[in-house]
Write a protein that holds these residues in place. Structure first.
Motif, PDB file in Angstrom:
ATOM      1  N   SER A 150     -53.995 -38.430  -8.602  1.00 14.31           N
ATOM      2  CA  SER A 150     -54.237 -37.146  -9.244  1.00 14.31           C
ATOM      3  C   SER A 150     -53.153 -36.152  -8.869  1.00 14.31           C
ATOM      4  O   SER A 150     -52.971 -35.138  -9.499  1.00 14.31           O
ATOM      5  N   ASP A 151     -52.382 -36.470  -7.831  1.00 16.23           N
ATOM      6  CA  ASP A 151     -51.361 -35.525  -7.387  1.00 16.23           C
ATOM      7  C   ASP A 151     -50.197 -36.340  -6.855  1.00 16.23           C
ATOM      8  O   ASP A 151     -50.337 -37.103  -5.915  1.00 16.23           O
ATOM      9  N   ARG A 152     -49.042 -36.200  -7.508  1.00 13.20           N
ATOM     10  CA  ARG A 152     -47.901 -36.990  -7.057  1.00 13.20           C
ATOM     11  C   ARG A 152     -46.873 -36.121  -6.372  1.00 13.20           C
ATOM     12  O   ARG A 152     -45.688 -36.386  -6.429  1.00 13.20           O
ATOM     13  N   PRO A 157     -39.360 -34.644  -7.826  1.00 12.65           N
ATOM     14  CA  PRO A 157     -39.573 -34.229  -9.213  1.00 12.65           C
ATOM     15  C   PRO A 157     -38.928 -35.187 -10.203  1.00 12.65           C
ATOM     16  O   PRO A 157     -39.521 -35.498 -11.242  1.00 12.65           O
ATOM     17  N   LEU A 158     -37.739 -35.711  -9.857  1.00 12.96           N
ATOM     18  CA  LEU A 158     -37.065 -36.636 -10.768  1.00 12.96           C
ATOM     19  C   LEU A 158     -37.890 -37.897 -10.959  1.00 12.96           C
ATOM     20  O   LEU A 158     -38.066 -38.387 -12.068  1.00 12.96           O
ATOM     21  N   ALA A 163     -41.285 -41.224 -14.249  1.00 12.35           N
ATOM     22  CA  ALA A 163     -42.504 -42.016 -14.310  1.00 12.35           C
ATOM     23  C   ALA A 163     -43.361 -41.564 -15.495  1.00 12.35           C
ATOM     24  O   ALA A 163     -43.870 -42.384 -16.259  1.00 12.35           O
ATOM     25  N   ASP A 164     -43.477 -40.246 -15.663  1.00 13.36           N
ATOM     26  CA  ASP A 164     -44.226 -39.666 -16.781  1.00 13.36           C
ATOM     27  C   ASP A 164     -43.705 -40.168 -18.114  1.00 13.36           C
ATOM     28  O   ASP A 164     -44.452 -40.613 -18.981  1.00 13.36           O
ATOM     29  N   LEU A 165     -42.374 -40.089 -18.227  1.00 15.25           N
ATOM     30  CA  LEU A 165     -41.689 -40.481 -19.451  1.00 15.25           C
ATOM     31  C   LEU A 165     -41.980 -41.949 -19.744  1.00 15.25           C
ATOM     32  O   LEU A 165     -42.247 -42.344 -20.868  1.00 15.25           O
ATOM     33  N   PHE A 166     -41.939 -42.767 -18.668  1.00 17.02           N
ATOM     34  CA  PHE A 166     -42.154 -44.192 -18.836  1.00 17.02           C
ATOM     35  C   PHE A 166     -43.557 -44.472 -19.369  1.00 17.02           C
ATOM     36  O   PHE A 166     -43.737 -45.220 -20.322  1.00 17.02           O
ATOM     37  N   GLY A 235     -34.763 -48.191  -5.775  1.00 13.67           N
ATOM     38  CA  GLY A 235     -33.775 -47.233  -6.275  1.00 13.67           C
ATOM     39  C   GLY A 235     -33.994 -47.052  -7.769  1.00 13.67           C
ATOM     40  O   GLY A 235     -34.813 -47.757  -8.374  1.00 13.67           O
ATOM     41  N   TYR A 236     -33.260 -46.114  -8.382  1.00 15.01           N
ATOM     42  CA  TYR A 236     -33.479 -45.864  -9.809  1.00 15.01           C
ATOM     43  C   TYR A 236     -33.032 -47.032 -10.669  1.00 15.01           C
ATOM     44  O   TYR A 236     -33.599 -47.289 -11.719  1.00 15.01           O
ATOM     45  N   ARG A 237     -32.024 -47.769 -10.205  1.00 14.93           N
ATOM     46  CA  ARG A 237     -31.594 -48.925 -10.975  1.00 14.93           C
ATOM     47  C   ARG A 237     -32.712 -49.955 -11.055  1.00 14.93           C
ATOM     48  O   ARG A 237     -33.017 -50.503 -12.101  1.00 14.93           O
TER      49      ARG A 237
END
Ligand code: UDP
Ligand code: MG
Length: 338
Positions: A150-152, A157-158, A163-166, A235-237
């Motif tokens: 419920s709270d990340r 923020p990135l 994650a939201d976008l995904f 990592g982001y990759r």
């Protein structure tokens, strides 16, 4: 087990109201299997087992703690070996190298013997206190009780935005939506795990598979704390590969969308062509349209490259599946005969 066709909306409604389904179960004499994938987690092990003792230790359930050492380079495995020697609840599977969290989870799910099975992160980001509530809901008849973050705010923020976008992208194209902000942390009944173990694919995007198998599901909200110690291996990759794995495993929309794009481009080209002919007929020959020609050419070329790339993603995965290599290899199993 009867309710395999629930839609996402019905599931969300159940999550909102928490209406207990009919079947009542009892935890008496049942075993709970914890599945903990570990990659370089030596710094958190002591705290982890202490917290587990203080929480699930008091649940009036037989306990089995299956730790999967996913090719750690630190002394995670040695520490597990020491603990397993004195604690009969602890079992360890050592993979022959780092196969990734999804493979480690798969190994754990296949080894679990309990009536209830809970995958858990080693870094205590999945608070084990919650498992008591999971078990209560299982007793009320739910086959899957999943944690909802419920709270990340413990994530950057990135990471939150990506994650939201995904999730938004995934759920808009996948036929089996993942409830937003869920991870692998959940309690599953034996019947669900047996269903998961029957899935033959090697691209194991667990969150998606969890949604795909269905069963009676309910969510429990919790606040995700920061990692206890050590550092994240993602990592982001790696996260991007993970996202592409997820999308390609659960939808063919990215493949099919090119038909629509192609039809759209063809219609646009036709209209432009007719317009040009009409203009030549009315006002005569124009200045040679070098710029517009180049733009159209390059745009078309780019589209073709993207389309080819998308096909490559799928063909590559088909190749992986066709080779039929095992999802993981086991080097050592500790504490399983006890
Ligand atoms: N993990 C694993 N294999 C890997 C990467 C991670 O088994 O290749 C485990 C890790 O030890 C932890 C869990 O997966 O128990 C979650 O990893 P992490 O905390 O690094 O991910 P995050 O919480 O940052 O998403
Ligand atoms: Mg973590």
């Amino acid at each position: 087990m009867t309710d395999t066709t629930r839609t996402g909306r019905a599931r969300r409604r159940a999550a909102a109201t928490k209406t207990a389904p009919a079947g009542q179960r009892s935890r008496r004499g049942k075993r709970l299997s914890l599945i903990i994938p570990m990659h370089n987690e030596a710094p958190v092990l002591d705290a982890l087992f202490e917290r587990l003792d203080a929480t699930v230790g008091g649940l009036k359930l037989a306990l089995e703690i299956i730790c999967i050492d996913d090719g750690s380079r630190d002394d995670t495995l040695e520490r597990l070996r020491l603990r397993a020697a004195t604690d009969a609840r602890i079992r360890a599977i050592s993979l022959s190298r780092n196969f990734g969290k999804e493979a480690a989870l798969t190994a754990g799910l296949e080894a679990a013997t309990g009536q209830m099975i809970v995958p858990l992160d080693a870094d205590l980001q999945d608070p084990p206190e919650l498992i008591a509530e999971f078990v209560t809901l299982w007793e009320q008849g739910y086959d899957v009780v999943y944690g909802v973050r419920s709270d990340r705010s413990s994530d950057t923020p990135l990471k939150r935005t990506t994650a939201d976008l995904f999730y938004r992208l995934f759920n808009s194209v996948s036929d089996y939506p993942i409830p937003a902000s869920t991870g692998d942390f959940r309690l599953m009944d034996r019947c669900v795990v047996e269903a998961l173990n029957r899935l033959p694919e090697r691209n194991r995007f667990m969150k998606g598979l969890f949604a795909w198998v269905g069963f009676k599901q309910v969510g429990v909200a919790y606040v995700r704390p920061a990692r206890l110690a050590g550092e994240t291996a993602w990592g982001y990759r790696k996260l991007f590969r993970f996202a592409v794995d997820g999308v390609t495993a659960f939808t063919t929309v990215p493949l099919r969308i090119w038909t629509l794009v192609g039809i759209g481009a063809a219609i646009a080209a036709l209209i432009t062509g007719v317009g040009l002919i009409v203009r030549v007929l009315i006002v005569g020959r124009d200045v040679p349209g070098y710029a517009s020609l180049m733009v159209a050419l390059l745009f078309g070329f780019a589209l073709q490259m993207i389309a080819l790339g998308v096909m490559g993603e799928y063909i590559g995965r088909m190749y992986q599946e066709v080779k039929g290599r095992p999802t993981y290899l086991v080097k050592d199993r500790i504490g399983f005969d006890a």
